[in-house]
Scaffold this motif. Structure first.
Motif, PDB file in Angstrom:
ATOM      1  N   LEU A 526       0.860  -1.179   0.000  1.00 55.99           N
ATOM      2  CA  LEU A 526       0.000   0.000   0.000  1.00 55.99           C
ATOM      3  C   LEU A 526       0.898   1.230   0.000  1.00 55.99           C
ATOM      4  O   LEU A 526       1.462   1.602   1.032  1.00 55.99           O
ATOM      5  CB  LEU A 526      -0.917  -0.016   1.224  1.00 55.99           C
ATOM      6  CG  LEU A 526      -1.757  -1.290   1.415  1.00 55.99           C
ATOM      7  CD1 LEU A 526      -2.681  -1.146   2.616  1.00 55.99           C
ATOM      8  CD2 LEU A 526      -2.552  -1.612   0.155  1.00 55.99           C
ATOM      9  N   SER A 544       3.885  -0.618   3.549  1.00 54.63           N
ATOM     10  CA  SER A 544       3.065   0.565   3.305  1.00 54.63           C
ATOM     11  C   SER A 544       3.965   1.776   3.166  1.00 54.63           C
ATOM     12  O   SER A 544       4.962   1.907   3.883  1.00 54.63           O
ATOM     13  CB  SER A 544       2.057   0.782   4.434  1.00 54.63           C
ATOM     14  OG  SER A 544       2.719   1.141   5.631  1.00 54.63           O
ATOM     15  N   TYR A 546       2.721   4.854   3.467  1.00 54.24           N
ATOM     16  CA  TYR A 546       2.117   5.859   4.324  1.00 54.24           C
ATOM     17  C   TYR A 546       1.450   5.140   5.486  1.00 54.24           C
ATOM     18  O   TYR A 546       1.241   3.931   5.455  1.00 54.24           O
ATOM     19  CB  TYR A 546       1.088   6.682   3.544  1.00 54.24           C
ATOM     20  CG  TYR A 546       1.687   7.461   2.401  1.00 54.24           C
ATOM     21  CD1 TYR A 546       2.193   8.748   2.606  1.00 54.24           C
ATOM     22  CD2 TYR A 546       1.750   6.916   1.121  1.00 54.24           C
ATOM     23  CE1 TYR A 546       2.751   9.460   1.558  1.00 54.24           C
ATOM     24  CE2 TYR A 546       2.307   7.628   0.067  1.00 54.24           C
ATOM     25  CZ  TYR A 546       2.802   8.902   0.294  1.00 54.24           C
ATOM     26  OH  TYR A 546       3.361   9.602  -0.732  1.00 54.24           O
ATOM     27  N   CYS A 548      -1.131   3.348   7.682  1.00 56.02           N
ATOM     28  CA  CYS A 548      -2.324   2.591   7.321  1.00 56.02           C
ATOM     29  C   CYS A 548      -2.757   1.764   8.518  1.00 56.02           C
ATOM     30  O   CYS A 548      -2.108   1.771   9.565  1.00 56.02           O
ATOM     31  CB  CYS A 548      -2.046   1.700   6.115  1.00 56.02           C
ATOM     32  SG  CYS A 548      -0.833   0.408   6.441  1.00 56.02           S
ATOM     33  N   TYR A 549      -3.860   1.052   8.354  1.00 54.23           N
ATOM     34  CA  TYR A 549      -4.360   0.219   9.445  1.00 54.23           C
ATOM     35  C   TYR A 549      -4.840  -1.106   8.872  1.00 54.23           C
ATOM     36  O   TYR A 549      -5.469  -1.159   7.818  1.00 54.23           O
ATOM     37  CB  TYR A 549      -5.521   0.904  10.167  1.00 54.23           C
ATOM     38  CG  TYR A 549      -6.198   0.004  11.179  1.00 54.23           C
ATOM     39  CD1 TYR A 549      -5.644  -0.193  12.440  1.00 54.23           C
ATOM     40  CD2 TYR A 549      -7.376  -0.665  10.859  1.00 54.23           C
ATOM     41  CE1 TYR A 549      -6.241  -1.039  13.364  1.00 54.23           C
ATOM     42  CE2 TYR A 549      -7.982  -1.510  11.777  1.00 54.23           C
ATOM     43  CZ  TYR A 549      -7.409  -1.697  13.029  1.00 54.23           C
ATOM     44  OH  TYR A 549      -8.010  -2.540  13.934  1.00 54.23           O
ATOM     45  N   THR A 597      -9.116  -2.876   6.518  1.00 55.31           N
ATOM     46  CA  THR A 597      -7.849  -2.413   5.957  1.00 55.31           C
ATOM     47  C   THR A 597      -8.070  -0.980   5.500  1.00 55.31           C
ATOM     48  O   THR A 597      -8.968  -0.724   4.685  1.00 55.31           O
ATOM     49  CB  THR A 597      -7.403  -3.287   4.777  1.00 55.31           C
ATOM     50  OG1 THR A 597      -7.313  -4.645   5.215  1.00 55.31           O
ATOM     51  CG2 THR A 597      -6.057  -2.830   4.243  1.00 55.31           C
ATOM     52  N   MET A 599      -6.453   3.130   4.539  1.00 52.73           N
ATOM     53  CA  MET A 599      -5.403   4.104   4.253  1.00 52.73           C
ATOM     54  C   MET A 599      -6.054   5.354   3.677  1.00 52.73           C
ATOM     55  O   MET A 599      -7.005   5.268   2.898  1.00 52.73           O
ATOM     56  CB  MET A 599      -4.363   3.569   3.268  1.00 52.73           C
ATOM     57  CG  MET A 599      -3.301   4.607   2.869  1.00 52.73           C
ATOM     58  SD  MET A 599      -2.117   4.001   1.651  1.00 52.73           S
ATOM     59  CE  MET A 599      -0.992   3.156   2.738  1.00 52.73           C
ATOM     60  N   VAL A 646      -3.053   4.107  13.400  1.00 45.83           N
ATOM     61  CA  VAL A 646      -2.435   3.725  12.133  1.00 45.83           C
ATOM     62  C   VAL A 646      -0.928   3.690  12.307  1.00 45.83           C
ATOM     63  O   VAL A 646      -0.362   4.266  13.245  1.00 45.83           O
ATOM     64  CB  VAL A 646      -2.817   4.701  11.005  1.00 45.83           C
ATOM     65  CG1 VAL A 646      -4.314   4.718  10.790  1.00 45.83           C
ATOM     66  CG2 VAL A 646      -2.311   6.103  11.300  1.00 45.83           C
ATOM     67  N   THR A 648       3.021   2.913   9.874  1.00 43.42           N
ATOM     68  CA  THR A 648       3.700   2.632   8.616  1.00 43.42           C
ATOM     69  C   THR A 648       4.393   1.285   8.738  1.00 43.42           C
ATOM     70  O   THR A 648       5.189   1.072   9.655  1.00 43.42           O
ATOM     71  CB  THR A 648       4.727   3.717   8.284  1.00 43.42           C
ATOM     72  OG1 THR A 648       4.062   4.980   8.226  1.00 43.42           O
ATOM     73  CG2 THR A 648       5.393   3.446   6.945  1.00 43.42           C
TER      74      THR A 648
END
Length: 650
Positions: A526, A544, A546, A548-549, A597, A599, A646, A648
């Protein structure tokens, strides 16, 4: 001929007397008149007030039209009107007419009348025009119209007329130079024009055949039935008119071209009942339009409905390009299996569009519906591109399948020939356009590519029973808007990697323990864009770019066996930063526990975000996919689910 006089076009009318009667006709309305032998007329010409008494058997009037040979068919003979075409030889044998030209001068032949066993054979190495004016002609020995030389020919369907042609079921021709194999046979290029109607049957082989090219400019041509091909030629071009195809026999083709099919304007419509033909393990399909090489469409309309087994609407061997026009195709016949030479089973499936090599769709409107077993919408054997010509809008594409997979007769757990909405074997690109795919049957996938899928832009929505998107090697999404909702499998599934670097991507898995994003060995990357996934199993994020979760990762980034969240089907799942609503996705997941999921560009690791449920948010900044995905706005009354943080993932 005892006498002949022509009247020039400057004259307005022909006036003649017979005993005490006087008659007058505008010249523009008169072609010719056939009279009993030795009738006498008073003929007046401009500047001459003294009538001439002329015994004659015919009169020809020059009104700046090509010279015309007139044939009137009767049941037992043909009436020929040919006043002064000295370069034309006309031979009649009962109701067969042979026309031979000894000049390079173009000529016109007008045919009309009714005959149950008649033919027109034209042997002329020059351009000719054949006008059909209420001609109803059948043949018991061969074709009804045979153009033996390689001359260019035009068939004019006279305004306001209906014409019917039927050839013999078995050809019995004494002339060895007559190689015709269709009801209308032309050795050279053939053009149809005029606003009349032609109903034609190919009882022996083809209905209309040219050894060169066929062009449809105007008129309504209806292929009532054909044993092999309705229209057969090297190149086919349509710039107007309507062609209706009725395919009743096994493995027949509506329009069959060797080199190129080109649709610029006009309409092609049809219904097909014919099944495929299986012979010694080889299959031949009943197909509306079949090109051995190229297919291009820039305008016009094609509307086809196929109910035969394994039916195909459009089949192209090499390359298909669609830049405009409207295509509406339906396949309602089933697919199935058959035994091949090695005593193994192979299968066949109905397809709306099938291209063996490359397919490029940059414009137009395409609708595909397939309801039978294994039915498919749009299939390319190698390369498929949607958009990509610099246009911002692109095509409008709607594909729906309702059938199930084909099961092995011996082992019902073995599936093959599964239904697909859009499929490419090697490479698939989406640059722009509005694309919606839905499947309802077992194994039905929305978009499938055995190689690599690239989404650069456009709008793609997949509501499917099986995977919304499925690829063999890699998925790369760099732009556009993508929504996948799978009832029985993954939302977006790759046997290799999934890389999202831009665009807006939402994915929902509804029921069984499957993921919203499923990449092989955790190869889910991502790197940008807006991402929202709701699945019935946890997702593993490999990297990722950035914050995200993912429900399957704790704050340290270590994967663990999360129990997921208990969410309400049909409610909107909201992501909030304080009082600010970041984004919402309608939860179509019917599983007891759900995994998220997430972002968004606004995510920061230092911020705590809140997950909540509500009805559809109000005053949204952006709305996608009929309010399934919402960005910004205000929440109605909501219920708090949990707080998340969140991070990275490296």
């Amino acid at each position: 001929m005892l006498g002949h006089y022509s009247l020039v076009s400057a004259q307005e009318s022909l006036v003649f007397y017979h005993q005490q009667s006087q008659s007058a006709y505008p010249i523009s309305l008169i072609d010719s008149i056939t009279l009993p032998r030795n009738n006498e007329f008073n003929i007046y010409s401009e500047g001459n007030t003294i009538p001439r008494v002329v015994p004659t058997d015919s009169l020809m009037f020059n009104v700046e039209l090509p010279d015309t040979l007139m044939l009137t068919f009767h049941e037992d003979y043909v009436e020929v009107c040919n006043p002064h075409l000295d370069y034309i030889e006309v031979l009649t044998k009962r109701t067969t007419v042979n026309v031979r030209s000894y000049s390079k001068k173009a000529f016109v032949c007008l045919s009309k009348g009714v005959c149950s066993d008649g033919r027109v054979v034209i042997d002329a190495d020059t351009t000719c025009t054949l006008i059909l004016s209420d001609l109803h002609l059948s043949s018991e020995i061969g074709s009804t119209i045979c153009l033996k030389q390689k001359q260019k020919a035009r068939i004019v369907l006279a305004d306001g007329t209906t014409n019917t042609l039927k050839d013999a079921q078995k050809y019995n021709l004494s002339d060895s130079t007559d190689t015709s194999n269709g009801c209308i046979y032309a050795k050279g290029s053939l053009t149809f024009t005029g606003s009349g109607t032609l109903n034609i049957s190919g009882n022996y082989r083809h209905a209309i055949v040219s050894s060169k090219n066929i062009t449809i400019e105007d008129g309504k041509i209806s292929i009532i039935d054909t044993r092999k091909d309705g229209i057969h030629c090297d190149k086919y071009k349509q710039i107007g008119g309507t062609v209706s195809l009725h395919l009743l026999q096994m493995a027949t083709k509506g329009i069959k071209v060797k080199e190129e099919f080109e649709m610029k304007d006009g309409r092609i419509e049809g219904e097909a009942l014919g099944d495929l033909k299986i012979s010694d393990g080889d299959t031949s399909y009943c197909t509306f339009i079949k090109s051995d090489s190229l297919f291009t469409m820039v305008g016009g309309e094609i509307a086809l409905k196929h109910t035969g087994k394994g039916g195909r609407c459009i089949s192209v061997d090499r390359q298909m390009v669609i830049t405009g026009g409207v295509l509406n195709m339906e396949c309602h016949g089933d697919g199935g299996s058959y035994l091949i030479a090695t005593n193994d089973f192979d299968y066949y499936t109905p397809k709306c569009i099938i291209v063996d090599e490359s397919l490029h769709i940059t414009g137009g409107t395409i609708t595909c519906l397939s309801t039978g077993l294994g039915g498919k919408g749009i299939v390319s054997g190698k390369y498929l591109a949607i958009g990509g010509d610099g246009s911002e809008d692109g095509p409008l594409i709607r594909v729906e399948t309702k059938g199930d997979c084909i099961l092995n007769n011996e082992d019902e757990d073995q599936r093959f020939g599964c239904p697909k909405g859009i499929k490419a074997d090697e490479e698939l690109h989406i640059y722009c356009g509005d694309i919606a795919v839905s499947t309802a049957g077992m194994g039905g996938e929305g978009v499938e590519c055995n190689g690599e899928l690239f989404i650069h832009g456009g709008i793609l929505e997949c509501n499917t029973f099986d995977d919304g998107i499925n690829v063999g090697h890699a998925i790369e999404i760099s732009g556009g808007c993508v929504y996948c909702n799978s009832e029985d499998n993954d939302g977006i599934d790759s046997n290799g990697s999934i890389t999202i670097s831009g665009g807006i991507v939402a994915s929902v898995n509804q029921l069984r323990p499957n993921e919203s994003f499923d990449a092989e060995n955790g190869q889910l990357y991502l790197l940008g864009g807006i991402i929202f996934g709701i699945g019935s199993a946890p997702v593993i994020i490999g990297k990722s770019g950035y914050p995200c979760y993912s429900s399957s990762n704790d704050s340290s980034g270590e994967y663990y066996d999360s129990r997921g969240l208990i969410l309400t089907e049909g409610k909107y799942v909201n992501v909030r930063k304080g009082d600010e609503l970041v984004m919402s996705l309608r939860n179509d997941n019917r599983a007891f526990r759900s995994y998220l999921t997430l972002m968004a560009p606004s995510f920061t690791e230092a911020q705590i975000y809140t997950i909540s449920e509500s009805e559809c948010p109000l005053g949204a900044k952006s709305v996608f996919f009929s309010k399934k995905l919402v960005l910004g706005g205000e929440q109605p009354d909501y219920s708090l689910i949990t707080d998340i943080q969140v991070l990275t993932i490296q």
